[in-house]
Write a protein that holds these residues in place. Structure first.
Motif, PDB file in Angstrom:
ATOM      1  N   GLY A  64       0.723  -1.221   0.042  1.00  0.00           N
ATOM      2  CA  GLY A  64      -0.028   0.002  -0.050  1.00  0.00           C
ATOM      3  C   GLY A  64       0.886   1.299   0.082  1.00  0.00           C
ATOM      4  N   LEU A  65       1.923   1.559   0.776  1.00  0.00           N
ATOM      5  CA  LEU A  65       2.621   2.301   0.849  1.00  0.00           C
ATOM      6  C   LEU A  65       3.523   2.688  -0.472  1.00  0.00           C
ATOM      7  CD1 LEU A  65       4.266   2.176   4.406  1.00  0.00           C
ATOM      8  CD2 LEU A  65       2.759   3.869   3.681  1.00  0.00           C
ATOM      9  N   VAL A  66       3.930   1.683  -1.098  1.00  0.00           N
ATOM     10  CA  VAL A  66       4.439   1.873  -2.442  1.00  0.00           C
ATOM     11  C   VAL A  66       3.486   2.382  -3.518  1.00  0.00           C
ATOM     12  CG1 VAL A  66       5.531   0.421  -4.344  1.00  0.00           C
ATOM     13  CG2 VAL A  66       6.321  -0.034  -2.078  1.00  0.00           C
ATOM     14  N   MET A  67       2.289   1.654  -3.445  1.00  0.00           N
ATOM     15  CA  MET A  67       1.392   2.194  -4.344  1.00  0.00           C
ATOM     16  C   MET A  67       0.892   3.635  -4.152  1.00  0.00           C
ATOM     17  SD  MET A  67      -0.895  -1.370  -4.588  1.00  0.00           S
ATOM     18  CE  MET A  67      -2.171  -0.425  -5.820  1.00  0.00           C
ATOM     19  N   VAL A  68       0.801   3.861  -2.815  1.00  0.00           N
ATOM     20  CA  VAL A  68       0.441   5.490  -2.756  1.00  0.00           C
ATOM     21  C   VAL A  68       1.511   6.338  -2.969  1.00  0.00           C
ATOM     22  CG1 VAL A  68      -0.162   6.908  -0.549  1.00  0.00           C
ATOM     23  CG2 VAL A  68      -1.249   4.789  -0.781  1.00  0.00           C
ATOM     24  N   LEU A  69       2.822   5.993  -2.497  1.00  0.00           N
ATOM     25  CA  LEU A  69       3.845   6.969  -2.607  1.00  0.00           C
ATOM     26  C   LEU A  69       4.607   6.935  -4.019  1.00  0.00           C
ATOM     27  CD1 LEU A  69       5.465   6.410   0.928  1.00  0.00           C
ATOM     28  CD2 LEU A  69       3.982   8.191  -0.004  1.00  0.00           C
ATOM     29  N   ASP A  70       4.065   6.008  -5.014  1.00  0.00           N
ATOM     30  CA  ASP A  70       4.523   5.876  -6.524  1.00  0.00           C
ATOM     31  C   ASP A  70       4.551   7.294  -6.972  1.00  0.00           C
ATOM     32  OD1 ASP A  70       5.610   4.870  -8.616  1.00  0.00           O
ATOM     33  OD2 ASP A  70       3.712   4.124  -9.253  1.00  0.00           O
ATOM     34  N   LYS A  71       5.784   7.639  -7.595  1.00  0.00           N
ATOM     35  CA  LYS A  71       5.958   8.955  -8.372  1.00  0.00           C
ATOM     36  C   LYS A  71       5.903   8.883  -9.662  1.00  0.00           C
ATOM     37  CE  LYS A  71       6.799  11.340  -4.492  1.00  0.00           C
ATOM     38  NZ  LYS A  71       5.801  12.329  -3.846  1.00  0.00           N
ATOM     39  N   SER A  72       5.776   7.701 -10.368  1.00  0.00           N
ATOM     40  CA  SER A  72       5.968   7.489 -11.642  1.00  0.00           C
ATOM     41  C   SER A  72       4.480   8.053 -12.177  1.00  0.00           C
ATOM     42  CB  SER A  72       6.214   6.010 -12.101  1.00  0.00           C
ATOM     43  OG  SER A  72       4.936   5.104 -11.698  1.00  0.00           O
TER      44      SER A  72
END
Length: 75
Positions: A64-72
């Protein structure tokens, strides 16, 4: 020549494993050591929570953190 190297590597690995198994001593888990203080037994629910549910929750939080903080940029 490549087949010889693979055979040599396999025999060294098998020999090393066999020697480690033969030279290792038994665990002697039935004999208590001085100062041994085993923890109380876990119930089935506690064991499943600790070793199944907790890692799954942690894994999902990381996803979830990776998906929310994804900058791409979105396609």
């Amino acid at each position: 020549m490549d087949k010889k190297n693979a055979l040599r590597a396999g025999s060294v690995a098998a020999g090393t494993t066999l020697m480690m198994l033969l030279m290792s001593s038994p665990a002697l888990a039935l004999t208590r050591d001085d100062g041994d203080d085993p923890a109380p037994k876990l119930s089935v629910v506690e064991t499943l929570g600790l070793f199944v549910a907790a890692p799954l929750v942690l894994f999902l939080v990381i996803i979830g953190l990776v998906m929310v903080l994804d900058k791409s940029k979105k396609a």
